[in-house]
Design a protein around this motif. Structure first.
Motif, PDB file in Angstrom:
ATOM      1  N   ALA B 101      48.063  40.117  45.123  1.00 48.44           N
ATOM      2  CA  ALA B 101      48.325  38.785  44.564  1.00 48.44           C
ATOM      3  C   ALA B 101      48.162  37.697  45.622  1.00 48.44           C
ATOM      4  O   ALA B 101      47.736  36.581  45.318  1.00 48.44           O
ATOM      5  CB  ALA B 101      49.730  38.740  43.974  1.00 48.44           C
ATOM      6  N   LEU B 103      46.227  37.990  48.360  1.00 45.89           N
ATOM      7  CA  LEU B 103      44.857  37.983  48.888  1.00 45.89           C
ATOM      8  C   LEU B 103      43.868  37.258  47.984  1.00 45.89           C
ATOM      9  O   LEU B 103      42.773  36.926  48.414  1.00 45.89           O
ATOM     10  CB  LEU B 103      44.388  39.428  49.107  1.00 45.89           C
ATOM     11  CG  LEU B 103      44.963  40.100  50.358  1.00 45.89           C
ATOM     12  CD1 LEU B 103      44.801  41.606  50.284  1.00 45.89           C
ATOM     13  CD2 LEU B 103      44.291  39.563  51.610  1.00 45.89           C
ATOM     14  N   THR B 104      44.244  37.058  46.726  1.00 42.97           N
ATOM     15  CA  THR B 104      43.316  36.348  45.838  1.00 42.97           C
ATOM     16  C   THR B 104      43.547  34.832  45.875  1.00 42.97           C
ATOM     17  O   THR B 104      42.890  34.092  45.167  1.00 42.97           O
ATOM     18  CB  THR B 104      43.454  36.850  44.379  1.00 42.97           C
ATOM     19  OG1 THR B 104      44.831  36.769  44.015  1.00 42.97           O
ATOM     20  CG2 THR B 104      42.967  38.267  44.230  1.00 42.97           C
ATOM     21  N   MET B 105      44.482  34.399  46.700  1.00 43.87           N
ATOM     22  CA  MET B 105      44.777  32.963  46.795  1.00 43.87           C
ATOM     23  C   MET B 105      44.067  32.339  48.012  1.00 43.87           C
ATOM     24  O   MET B 105      43.945  33.000  49.045  1.00 43.87           O
ATOM     25  CB  MET B 105      46.283  32.733  46.951  1.00 43.87           C
ATOM     26  CG  MET B 105      47.097  33.309  45.821  1.00 43.87           C
ATOM     27  SD  MET B 105      46.748  32.465  44.294  1.00 43.87           S
ATOM     28  CE  MET B 105      47.378  33.641  43.116  1.00 43.87           C
ATOM     29  N   PRO B 106      43.665  31.081  47.864  1.00 40.93           N
ATOM     30  CA  PRO B 106      42.916  30.460  48.978  1.00 40.93           C
ATOM     31  C   PRO B 106      43.825  29.919  50.079  1.00 40.93           C
ATOM     32  O   PRO B 106      43.642  28.800  50.544  1.00 40.93           O
ATOM     33  CB  PRO B 106      42.172  29.322  48.277  1.00 40.93           C
ATOM     34  CG  PRO B 106      43.063  28.937  47.160  1.00 40.93           C
ATOM     35  CD  PRO B 106      43.790  30.174  46.721  1.00 40.93           C
ATOM     36  N   LYS B 107      44.804  30.681  50.436  1.00 37.36           N
ATOM     37  CA  LYS B 107      45.737  30.224  51.473  1.00 37.36           C
ATOM     38  C   LYS B 107      45.898  31.311  52.525  1.00 37.36           C
ATOM     39  O   LYS B 107      45.518  32.454  52.315  1.00 37.36           O
ATOM     40  CB  LYS B 107      47.098  29.907  50.833  1.00 37.36           C
ATOM     41  CG  LYS B 107      47.092  28.652  49.974  1.00 37.36           C
ATOM     42  CD  LYS B 107      47.020  27.387  50.808  1.00 37.36           C
ATOM     43  CE  LYS B 107      46.792  26.144  49.965  1.00 37.36           C
ATOM     44  NZ  LYS B 107      45.406  25.880  49.584  1.00 37.36           N
ATOM     45  N   ASN B 108      46.522  30.941  53.642  1.00 34.97           N
ATOM     46  CA  ASN B 108      46.751  31.912  54.699  1.00 34.97           C
ATOM     47  C   ASN B 108      47.696  33.018  54.200  1.00 34.97           C
ATOM     48  O   ASN B 108      48.837  32.731  53.818  1.00 34.97           O
ATOM     49  CB  ASN B 108      47.370  31.192  55.906  1.00 34.97           C
ATOM     50  CG  ASN B 108      47.507  32.111  57.076  1.00 34.97           C
ATOM     51  OD1 ASN B 108      48.323  33.013  57.069  1.00 34.97           O
ATOM     52  ND2 ASN B 108      46.679  31.907  58.074  1.00 34.97           N
ATOM     53  N   VAL B 109      47.211  34.246  54.179  1.00 30.15           N
ATOM     54  CA  VAL B 109      47.983  35.348  53.577  1.00 30.15           C
ATOM     55  C   VAL B 109      49.322  35.551  54.295  1.00 30.15           C
ATOM     56  O   VAL B 109      50.360  35.700  53.653  1.00 30.15           O
ATOM     57  CB  VAL B 109      47.210  36.694  53.641  1.00 30.15           C
ATOM     58  CG1 VAL B 109      47.911  37.746  52.812  1.00 30.15           C
ATOM     59  CG2 VAL B 109      45.805  36.525  53.173  1.00 30.15           C
TER      60      VAL B 109
END
Lengths: 326, 264
Positions: B101, B103-109
């Motif tokens: 969840a 890793l699919t976001m455009p932010k620093n994991v």
């Protein structure tokens, strides 16, 4: 233009093996053994922009692993991937702005927040101005009739309502490609239909490319024009839905209600699936016998009612799975 | 670049805010856990009161000095678990495939995972830290400096936890070891440096950097030195960078899973 290009993509997982019981566990501490499993094995395919593709296969075939490599979640062992011209594992964040993902088995929403707050949060994640987020929430509210539960914490929603919210959250940034991994798992037929209608509309109006994995044949049949079947990490079929049906629909099912009991035996090309009282169900192999042969065999004068249908798609797909397993 | 950093901070702030809202869903449980943690920490004062009743100083430290170790450790530990508690769930996230969840976001994991959870009782640690400082070493200068030092301490503690927890990317079920090492780190912070032998001190300055999270900050509160402060800043930056490197190296080994699950 291509939305997705995959060349010789492979993913190998290494896992520890042990003999059974406590003895095996102790032995594994001192002498660990590993086995490698090729979840995806040199697969290549392309997806055009605006296409709706079904990427299907039995459990453990490599569907989810492929989708996870395409979305940047997993690093491939070898091979090349280009999604909208971006390499997912090198530019994961850049790609994330352009794709949406829905995993039917995993939730992305905060369960103590309302769908409305969740949508706002996802809007912030994708750096979308608040006004635009509000407008999109309003739009999806109309489409999915979210009014009755948009202000209820997610933990209080039914599975169907949650899944709808998952889809809306993944679309808040209007992605070019939507990856759906079993989006209708466990849902009732009404919700399933609602989701299918929406996906179709999304594809038609916004030209969103849809990459779908599902075990639900209804999803595949109603949404997709092309299907890729994977098994044991290999692509075993990549064809249009039309061709799939044409090539594999060489069998027909004949169901007849008779006015008298007749005794039939299997003949070459016609097999009896059911024979109960006055009802008969036959499978006709059209490469060997015609439908009229089957009707003649039944004796047309004794038929009260007859129904001729195609082999269900579910049976076709399951036969392909079995054939490729063997 | 600057906008990306700003947007990352915005998401971290929102995550912390939503975590706080989740904690406050049950006010009674929230308040009870805070109060119980304050009592739990305070119970250790008795141990030190007994020691100081028998002996005037431990090394050269008085009771007030020893309480600085407790104040700094509790404050740093509390702040770390309020802001970045998600890091302590990292082994579960890795083993159960819950990183998908994020890793699919455009932010620093790493930042997003770190702020994905909040431990309510950590407010008890933070409050206890301030109480210990106010009761035993009160001054406005101390409070301001203490606040800055526990921010650095929480970053060091979190970075250390990131490095340890990232080992799960390579070795399955390593969390038992990491939990034990985190305990050692915390114990190193809570006790005055003078009671440790040289070899142990070296460990606490290198492999398990409790010295940077507690000993140096305590020395700074007792007697401020710009050199020590700069060393602390440099070490904090170093361990943060190291944490990012180890985490992102480990992420390449992430194998996800198909376990069914929901976001907690």
């Amino acid at each position: 233009m291509k939305a997705i290009e995959v060349k010789k993509l492979s993913k190998t997982f290494k896992s520890k093996t042990k003999e059974k019981g406590l003895k095996g566990s102790i032995k594994a501490i001192f002498k660990p053994k590993y086995q490698e499993k090729k979840a995806v094995n040199k697969i290549s395919f392309e997806v055009e922009k605006g296409e709706i593709l079904a990427f299907i296969g039995p459990n453990g075939a490599g569907k989810s692993t492929t989708i996870k490599m395409l979305t940047g979640i997993l690093f491939p062992t070898s091979g090349e991937i280009s999604v909208l011209g971006i390499n997912p594992h090198k530019e994961r964040k850049k790609l994330a702005y352009k794709i949406g993902t829905v995993f039917g088995q995993k939730e992305q929403l905060w369960i103590h927040l309302t769908p409305y707050d969740n949508f706002k949060f996802f809007g912030a994640i994708y750096d979308i101005p608040e006004k635009i987020v509000e407008r999109r929430i309003e739009e999806y509210k109309q489409i999915f009739e979210l009014d009755e539960f948009i202000n209820t914490p997610v933990r209080g929603l039914s599975l169907g309502q949650r899944m709808i919210c998952e889809i809306v959250a993944s679309l808040i940034h209007e992605p070019d490609i939507l990856f759906l991994d079993e989006p209708t798992i466990g849902l009732d037929p009404v919700i399933k239909e609602k989701i299918r209608v929406f996906i179709k509309r999304l594809n038609k109006e916004k030209k969103t490319t849809i990459f779908l994995t599902s075990h639900d044949v209804g999803d595949i049949e109603k949404l997709c024009k092309r299907v890729i079947i994977v098994n044991n990490g290999h692509i075993v079929l990549d064809d249009s839905m039309e061709n799939l049906k044409y090539h594999y629909l060489n069998k027909k099912i004949v169901e007849a209600k008779m006015n008298t009991k007749i005794n039939l035996d299997d003949v070459d090309g016609i097999s009896i699936l059911k024979d109960k009282d006055y009802n008969l169900k036959l499978e006709v192999d059209l490469t060997k016998k015609s439908i009229s042969d089957a009707i003649k065999l039944l004796d047309p004068d004794k038929i009260i009612d007859i129904n001729i249908s195609n082999t269900p798609l579910e049976t076709i797909i399951s036969n392909i799975y079995k054939e490729t397993k063997e | 670049m600057l906008t990306a950093v700003k947007n990352n901070f915005k998401i971290m702030f929102l995550s912390i805010k939503y975590n706080l809202m989740r904690c406050m869903e049950n006010n009674v449980a929230f308040m009870t856990s805070i109060i119980m943690m304050i009592f739990n920490n305070a119970s250790f004062i008795i141990q030190w009161l007994t020691i100081f009743a028998l002996k005037e100083t431990v090394g050269s430290y008085t009771l007030n000095d020893v309480m600085l170790f407790w104040a700094v450790s509790s404050g740093s530990f509390g702040l770390a678990h309020i802001l970045f508690n998600g890091i302590h769930k990292l082994p579960d996230y890795i083993e159960e495939g819950k990183l998908d969840a994020y890793l699919t976001m455009p932010k620093n994991v790493l930042c997003y995972v770190a702020t994905s959870s909040l431990e309510p009782s950590a407010f008890g640690d933070l409050i206890y830290g301030y109480l210990a400082l106010i009761i035993f070493n009160f001054s406005i200068k101390n409070i301001l400096l203490y606040t800055l030092l526990i921010i650095l301490g929480s970053l060091i503690f979190t970075s250390f936890a990131v490095i340890l927890n990232s080992i799960t990317f390579f070795i399955f079920r390593f969390s038992y070891v990491t939990e034990a090492l985190k305990e050692v780190f915390l114990n190193g912070c809570l006790y005055p440096d003078v009671i440790f032998k040289r070899a142990v001190k070296i460990i606490f300055f290198t492999l398990i950097p409790s010295a940077f999270a507690s000993w140096i900050p305590v020395h700074l509160l007792m007697n401020f030195s710009l050199n020590k402060f700069l060393i602390l800043i440099i070490f904090t930056i170093f361990i943060i960078i190291l944490a990012f490197i180890v985490f992102y190296r480990g992420l390449k080994n992430y194998s996800s899973s198909n376990l069914m699950g929901i976001r907690g």
